[in-house]
Design an enzyme around this catalytic site. Structure first.
Site, PDB file in Angstrom:
ATOM      1  N   ILE B 129       4.895  -4.191   6.719  1.00 23.30           N
ATOM      2  CA  ILE B 129       4.242  -5.337   6.371  1.00 23.30           C
ATOM      3  C   ILE B 129       4.480  -6.525   6.597  1.00 23.30           C
ATOM      4  O   ILE B 129       5.318  -6.519   5.935  1.00 23.30           O
ATOM      5  CB  ILE B 129       3.184  -5.181   4.994  1.00 23.30           C
ATOM      6  CG1 ILE B 129       2.839  -3.667   4.759  1.00 23.30           C
ATOM      7  CG2 ILE B 129       2.134  -6.256   4.675  1.00 23.30           C
ATOM      8  CD1 ILE B 129       2.434  -3.618   3.133  1.00 23.30           C
ATOM      9  N   ASP B 130       4.137  -7.293   7.373  1.00 24.52           N
ATOM     10  CA  ASP B 130       3.935  -8.904   7.186  1.00 24.52           C
ATOM     11  C   ASP B 130       3.120  -9.191   6.629  1.00 24.52           C
ATOM     12  O   ASP B 130       2.571  -9.592   6.877  1.00 24.52           O
ATOM     13  CB  ASP B 130       4.146  -8.977   8.911  1.00 24.52           C
ATOM     14  CG  ASP B 130       4.895  -8.419  10.214  1.00 24.52           C
ATOM     15  OD1 ASP B 130       5.794  -8.040   9.668  1.00 24.52           O
ATOM     16  OD2 ASP B 130       4.627  -7.849  10.338  1.00 24.52           O
ATOM     17  N   VAL B 131       4.294 -10.548   5.484  1.00 23.27           N
ATOM     18  CA  VAL B 131       3.207 -11.621   4.830  1.00 23.27           C
ATOM     19  C   VAL B 131       3.546 -13.188   5.173  1.00 23.27           C
ATOM     20  O   VAL B 131       4.753 -13.355   5.435  1.00 23.27           O
ATOM     21  CB  VAL B 131       4.086 -10.990   3.164  1.00 23.27           C
ATOM     22  CG1 VAL B 131       3.358 -11.955   2.342  1.00 23.27           C
ATOM     23  CG2 VAL B 131       4.100  -9.442   3.384  1.00 23.27           C
ATOM     24  N   TYR B 142       0.084  -9.509   7.547  1.00 20.68           N
ATOM     25  CA  TYR B 142      -0.590  -9.673   8.649  1.00 20.68           C
ATOM     26  C   TYR B 142      -0.059  -8.360   9.672  1.00 20.68           C
ATOM     27  O   TYR B 142       0.803  -7.549   9.031  1.00 20.68           O
ATOM     28  CB  TYR B 142       0.479 -10.989   9.257  1.00 20.68           C
ATOM     29  CG  TYR B 142      -0.779 -12.187   8.883  1.00 20.68           C
ATOM     30  CD1 TYR B 142      -1.663 -12.423   9.484  1.00 20.68           C
ATOM     31  CD2 TYR B 142      -0.457 -12.232   7.430  1.00 20.68           C
ATOM     32  CE1 TYR B 142      -2.288 -14.136   9.032  1.00 20.68           C
ATOM     33  CE2 TYR B 142      -1.364 -13.702   7.128  1.00 20.68           C
ATOM     34  CZ  TYR B 142      -2.120 -14.086   7.843  1.00 20.68           C
ATOM     35  OH  TYR B 142      -2.979 -15.365   7.258  1.00 20.68           O
TER      36      TYR B 142
END
Lengths: 204, 255
Positions: B129-131, B142
């Protein structure tokens, strides 16, 4: 020739890569006829105990393995699930194991682990050597190996314990009985320590 | 002694090794095979290799390159980038990788996690999970190289992914990427309070001193890009990794 047993359960290519690195030719096989002629055997494995055991049975490999390993005393190294399958059975499933070493496979006792120790045990860890063995020549208690597992071996006969490892508590991380070896960790993913262990196995 | 994994993350644009800052301005670093060979010598705990433009460019994983890298990786090797279906995952495992990292596919096809975990085991499926923080300071998830916002809140997304059967989270802070400003400890706290699964954190590490606070905030493993491919603030390219004694003394024995 060293034969890596292919029963559709795991990291076979990594083992072959590591063997190649130490200059050992190996073949990957799921055929009883080819396993019959092997000088040494590696039983890899990742995944569910029952799935692994059923695949071994369905591939028709159990009889030839019994003949090779129990009767002819061909050296065999079980890795991860492949080590667990050497015992009587596992809390993970209902299938019986190969029954070559008197041990059971049990789930990590969560009540003995502090909150920051998660299951699976997925990390590098050390070994506490319990008896002298050719498999561990040149390796000492500082050797590090990569582990990833939620269940661990529990020997009923202490004589078969080769190493213990501590994760919340001491559990058996390698076993040895005559020509049969099993390691819970992944030597094929453990740098020079794993290379040394595999080299040692080759010279047994 | 408890050990935590310290993981170099190599980002690729197809075959080239690059490094970004806040997911932008990819700078050429070199050849990934060379980097992996050096990481072997340095006995790194694990490596993560992410093809950061595969999903954006709708490319398949570069199987030839991945196989070549895997044949040189004598440590656990996780691959991510462009992975959309079970066939690809199976193919990747056969090449010799240990773990697959899923990101862009997760929001629309969370069932893939369940199917893959059933066949290959949860331990081999990582949800990435890109935050990124919005202008009000709220953290959002994102996908697709950080270009597209995910409609779930981070908390909901983490819960859904855990239910679906992932084995591990790889949490990457876009704001921290390449900045050497330390890990986003609030983010680590937030995610670790939502899940019992291992969390690998990435983004912001500048030195070994950043590891301990991240673990204390709830990380199970620490990852970094710039720190392991550059030396010093001038960003001279130098593949590096802390010595084992240093990790033992400064990190593991302090846990």
């Amino acid at each position: 020739m060293i034969t890596i047993i292919d029963y559709n359960a795991g990291n076979i290519k990594s083992i072959q890569n590591m063997l190649k690195r130490i200059g050992v030719k190996s073949c990957i096989s799921s055929k009883p006829s080819e396993i019959e002629t092997a000088e040494k055997l590696i039983l890899p494995g990742v995944g569910h105990f029952d799935y692994g055991m059923m695949n071994l049975k369905q591939s028709g490999l159990v009889d030839v393995l019994n003949k090779k390993v129990v009767d002819e005393k061909t050296p065999l190294l079980g890795i991860c699930l492949g080590a667990q399958l050497l015992g009587n059975g596992s809390e993970e499933g209902n299938e019986k194991g190969l029954g070559w070493i008197d041990m059971d496979v049990v789930k990590f006792d969560k009540s003995k682990l502090s909150e920051n120790l998660k299951i699976p045990h997925m990390s590098w860890n050390e070994i506490n050597i319990k008896k002298e063995s050719k498999l561990l020549e040149g390796l000492d208690n500082d050797a590090r190996f990569y582990f990833v597992h939620s269940y661990h071996m529990k020997c009923n006969d202490e004589m078969n314990v080769l190493t213990n490892t501590s994760y919340g508590y001491e559990f058996t991380s390698a076993v040895e009985k005559e020509n049969i070896f099993g390691v819970q960790f992944h030597p094929e993913k453990s740098h020079k320590f794993g290379m040394r262990l595999l080299e040692n196995f080759m010279s047994i | 002694m408890r050990r935590i994994r310290v993981i170099p993350v190599l980002t690729l644009q197809n075959e080239k090794l690059v490094k970004t800052i806040r997911f932008k301005n990819p700078t050429y670093i070199g050849d990934p095979i060379n980097a992996v060979k050096i990481f072997n010598e340095k006995e790194v705990d694990e490596i993560v290799i992410l093809d950061i433009t595969a999903s954006k460019e709708k490319r398949e994983p570069n199987y030839t390159k991945i196989e070549e890298i895997a044949s040189e990786a004598f440590m656990p090797f996780a691959y991510g980038g462009g992975v959309k279906n079970l066939n690809q995952i199976e193919k990747l495992f056969k090449l010799g990788i240990e773990k697959v990292v899923l990101n862009s596919v997760l929001e629309d096809n969370i069932a893939l996690v369940t199917e893959a975990a059933k066949i290959f085991g949860s331990q081999s499926i990582i949800a990435s999970i890109d935050v990124k923080k919005n202008i009000f300071g709220k953290l959002n998830a994102y996908k697709i190289s950080g270009s597209t916002k995910i409609n779930y809140s981070i908390d909901d997304f983490v819960n859904k992914l855990e239910e679906a059967g992932v084995g591990e989270f790889f949490i990457n802070s876009i704001d921290k990427d390449g900045t050497y400003s330390g890990y986003d400890l609030a983010l680590i706290n937030q995610v670790s309070s939502k899940t019992n699964l291992p969390i690998v954190v990435c983004g912001g590490a500048s030195s070994i001193n950043d590891f301990l606070p991240a673990i204390q905030a709830g990380a199970s493993a620490v990852a970094a890009g710039s720190m392991f491919v550059y030396t010093g603030a001038t960003r001279g390219i130098l593949i590096n990794y802390p010595k084992q004694e240093e990790l033992v003394n400064k990190v593991y024995q302090q846990l």
